[in-house]
Design a protein around this motif. Structure first.
Motif, PDB file in Angstrom:
ATOM      1  N   SER A 231      35.693  35.850  32.571  1.00 55.79           N
ATOM      2  CA  SER A 231      36.864  35.610  31.720  1.00 55.79           C
ATOM      3  C   SER A 231      36.476  35.462  30.251  1.00 55.79           C
ATOM      4  O   SER A 231      37.249  35.843  29.367  1.00 55.79           O
ATOM      5  CB  SER A 231      37.636  34.384  32.194  1.00 55.79           C
ATOM      6  OG  SER A 231      36.833  33.224  32.107  1.00 55.79           O
ATOM      7  N   VAL A 232      35.309  34.927  29.974  1.00 58.15           N
ATOM      8  CA  VAL A 232      34.851  34.775  28.588  1.00 58.15           C
ATOM      9  C   VAL A 232      34.579  36.149  27.984  1.00 58.15           C
ATOM     10  O   VAL A 232      34.966  36.429  26.846  1.00 58.15           O
ATOM     11  CB  VAL A 232      33.597  33.871  28.522  1.00 58.15           C
ATOM     12  CG1 VAL A 232      33.019  33.835  27.116  1.00 58.15           C
ATOM     13  CG2 VAL A 232      33.929  32.460  29.012  1.00 58.15           C
TER      14      VAL A 232
ATOM     15  N   SER B 173      41.867  43.911  29.549  1.00 57.82           N
ATOM     16  CA  SER B 173      42.397  43.386  30.810  1.00 57.82           C
ATOM     17  C   SER B 173      41.264  43.225  31.826  1.00 57.82           C
ATOM     18  O   SER B 173      40.164  43.758  31.657  1.00 57.82           O
ATOM     19  CB  SER B 173      43.447  44.346  31.363  1.00 57.82           C
ATOM     20  OG  SER B 173      42.836  45.577  31.714  1.00 57.82           O
ATOM     21  N   ASP B 174      41.571  42.506  32.901  1.00 61.17           N
ATOM     22  CA  ASP B 174      40.611  42.356  33.992  1.00 61.17           C
ATOM     23  C   ASP B 174      40.177  43.718  34.529  1.00 61.17           C
ATOM     24  O   ASP B 174      38.994  43.940  34.786  1.00 61.17           O
ATOM     25  CB  ASP B 174      41.212  41.540  35.147  1.00 61.17           C
ATOM     26  CG  ASP B 174      41.295  40.055  34.852  1.00 61.17           C
ATOM     27  OD1 ASP B 174      40.783  39.607  33.808  1.00 61.17           O
ATOM     28  OD2 ASP B 174      41.886  39.339  35.687  1.00 61.17           O
TER      29      ASP B 174
ATOM     30  N   HIS C 161      39.511  27.959  42.010  1.00 59.67           N
ATOM     31  CA  HIS C 161      39.442  29.396  42.260  1.00 59.67           C
ATOM     32  C   HIS C 161      38.002  29.887  42.074  1.00 59.67           C
ATOM     33  O   HIS C 161      37.214  29.249  41.375  1.00 59.67           O
ATOM     34  CB  HIS C 161      40.400  30.154  41.322  1.00 59.67           C
ATOM     35  CG  HIS C 161      40.063  29.994  39.878  1.00 59.67           C
ATOM     36  ND1 HIS C 161      40.427  28.885  39.151  1.00 59.67           N
ATOM     37  CD2 HIS C 161      39.386  30.795  39.031  1.00 59.67           C
ATOM     38  CE1 HIS C 161      39.996  29.019  37.911  1.00 59.67           C
ATOM     39  NE2 HIS C 161      39.358  30.167  37.805  1.00 59.67           N
ATOM     40  N   PRO C 162      37.682  31.013  42.692  1.00 58.67           N
ATOM     41  CA  PRO C 162      36.325  31.538  42.506  1.00 58.67           C
ATOM     42  C   PRO C 162      36.112  32.020  41.074  1.00 58.67           C
ATOM     43  O   PRO C 162      37.053  32.478  40.419  1.00 58.67           O
ATOM     44  CB  PRO C 162      36.252  32.709  43.484  1.00 58.67           C
ATOM     45  CG  PRO C 162      37.609  32.928  44.001  1.00 58.67           C
ATOM     46  CD  PRO C 162      38.482  31.800  43.584  1.00 58.67           C
TER      47      PRO C 162
END
Length: 100
Positions: free
Chosen positions: A31-32, A40-41, A67-68
């Motif tokens: 996420s960083v 986006s992911d 969450h993982p």
């Protein structure tokens, strides 16, 4: 010693940025990296899969409380490839500057 080599896998702008970010740390949370690149992911995942396929990045999933979490790390092969790519980019820039 690092071999000088232009690396097509690393050269794509987002992949180059991923590798340079990871070169400064042992590992960085997915996420960083995503937020730093402002993608986006799914875009980040695609680039990570290419780097992972070249054995330049390792992916570790850690189960957290809520969450993982996914962590990315530059492998020794990735560090070597990045160093060679940067060396080659510098050589190209020096050639361009010499011609001015």
């Amino acid at each position: 010693m690092t071999d000088t080599a232009f690396d097509e896998v690393i050269h794509a702008p987002n992949r180059l940025r991923i590798c340079t970010m990871l070169a400064a740390v042992d590992a960085m949370e997915f996420s960083v990296v995503r937020d730093a690149l402002m993608v986006s992911d799914s875009v980040l995942s695609k680039h990570v899969k290419v780097l992972q396929g070249a054995s330049y990045v390792s992916v570790t999933k850690v189960r957290g409380r809520s969450h993982p979490r996914t962590w990315l790390a530059l492998t020794p092969e990735g560090r070597q490839a990045l160093a060679g790519h940067i060396t080659e980019l510098r050589r190209i820039v020096e050639m361009a500057q010499a011609e001015q």
